[in-house]
Design a protein around this motif. Structure first.
Motif, PDB file in Angstrom:
ATOM      1  N   ARG A 271       0.802  -1.228   0.000  1.00 35.35           N
ATOM      2  CA  ARG A 271       0.000   0.000   0.000  1.00 35.35           C
ATOM      3  C   ARG A 271       0.829   1.269   0.000  1.00 35.35           C
ATOM      4  N   THR A 272       2.098   1.186   0.368  1.00 36.25           N
ATOM      5  CA  THR A 272       2.939   2.390   0.346  1.00 36.25           C
ATOM      6  C   THR A 272       3.463   2.683  -1.055  1.00 36.25           C
ATOM      7  N   TRP A 273       3.215   1.819  -1.999  1.00 36.47           N
ATOM      8  CA  TRP A 273       3.771   1.947  -3.332  1.00 36.47           C
ATOM      9  C   TRP A 273       3.115   3.065  -4.138  1.00 36.47           C
ATOM     10  N   GLY A 274       1.908   3.406  -3.862  1.00 34.80           N
ATOM     11  CA  GLY A 274       1.254   4.478  -4.588  1.00 34.80           C
ATOM     12  C   GLY A 274       0.167   3.986  -5.520  1.00 34.80           C
ATOM     13  N   SER A 275       0.153   2.714  -5.853  1.00 34.78           N
ATOM     14  CA  SER A 275      -0.875   2.138  -6.719  1.00 34.78           C
ATOM     15  C   SER A 275      -1.846   1.271  -5.930  1.00 34.78           C
ATOM     16  N   PHE A 276      -1.932   1.531  -4.644  1.00 36.64           N
ATOM     17  CA  PHE A 276      -2.807   0.750  -3.766  1.00 36.64           C
ATOM     18  C   PHE A 276      -4.236   0.705  -4.293  1.00 36.64           C
ATOM     19  N   ALA A 277      -4.778   1.851  -4.640  1.00 36.99           N
ATOM     20  CA  ALA A 277      -6.172   1.928  -5.079  1.00 36.99           C
ATOM     21  C   ALA A 277      -6.402   1.120  -6.360  1.00 36.99           C
TER      22      ALA A 277
END
Length: 190
Positions: A73-79
């Motif tokens: 989730r910290t990667w930026g593409s979580f959503a």
């Protein structure tokens, strides 16, 4: 560094441990033949089984993507990962909720895939014209294209039998191939 294939490691030149297990290939082949004949005896049930299989795979993939989304989730593409997983899981659920609709969608998708694959195969074969055997590739592309067109023309009326028939044919052909392979291995046993 290149890796050369050692001819002594091929089945044709004698892998004794594989040849000694010829009966396993025969057993699996006979089992697949039996399943293929069962599927042929009730194409509708085989279609529903195919839809449920796709549904299970979609649900499993959706759950895996949702778990993946929370683990990165910290990667930026979580959503995006989460949304993709939710869509897959919902698609899998819908396959169980309305298998006829799912079969209809999968049949149309299969028809479209065959049409595109046939066109591409035809084009690749035609582009290979100076090479020997290019006509077989073109012929294969035409047959695939024709199969896709026939499925598309028959849609949605063919929804209840196409996937089951494809499954039955695949199981039967795979079973026959394994039986033949087992016989071939058996002949090689000394």
């Amino acid at each position: 560094m290149t890796h050369a294939i050692d001819p002594s490691e091929t089945v044709g030149s004698g892998a004794p441990e594989l040849r000694s297990k010829w009966w396993l290939f025969m057993l699996l082949g006979v089992g697949l033949l039996v399943l293929g004949f069962i599927a042929l005896s009730n194409i509708l049930v085989a279609t529903v089984a195919s839809v449920f299989y796709v549904g299970v795979m979609m649900m499993a993939a959706g759950i895996a993507e949702i778990i993946h989304a929370f683990s990165v989730r910290t990667w930026g593409s979580f959503a995006l990962w989460l949304l993709s997983g939710i869509v897959y899981a919902i698609g899998g659920f819908l396959a169980f909720y309305n298998p006829v609709l799912a079969a209809s969608v999968l049949t149309l998708l299969l028809a479209g895939t065959l049409i595109v694959a046939g066109i591409l195969r035809f084009w690749v074969g035609f582009q290979s014209r100076p090479e020997q055997g290019w006509g077989w590739v073109v012929f294969s592309g035409l047959i695939t294209l024709l199969a896709g067109i026939v499925l598309a023309i028959g849609w949605p009326f063919n929804t209840l039998w196409v996937l089951g028939l494809v499954l039955a044919i695949d199981l039967t052909m795979q079973g026959a191939a394994l039986v033949a392979f087992g016989f071939g291995l058996r002949r090689g046993v000394h």
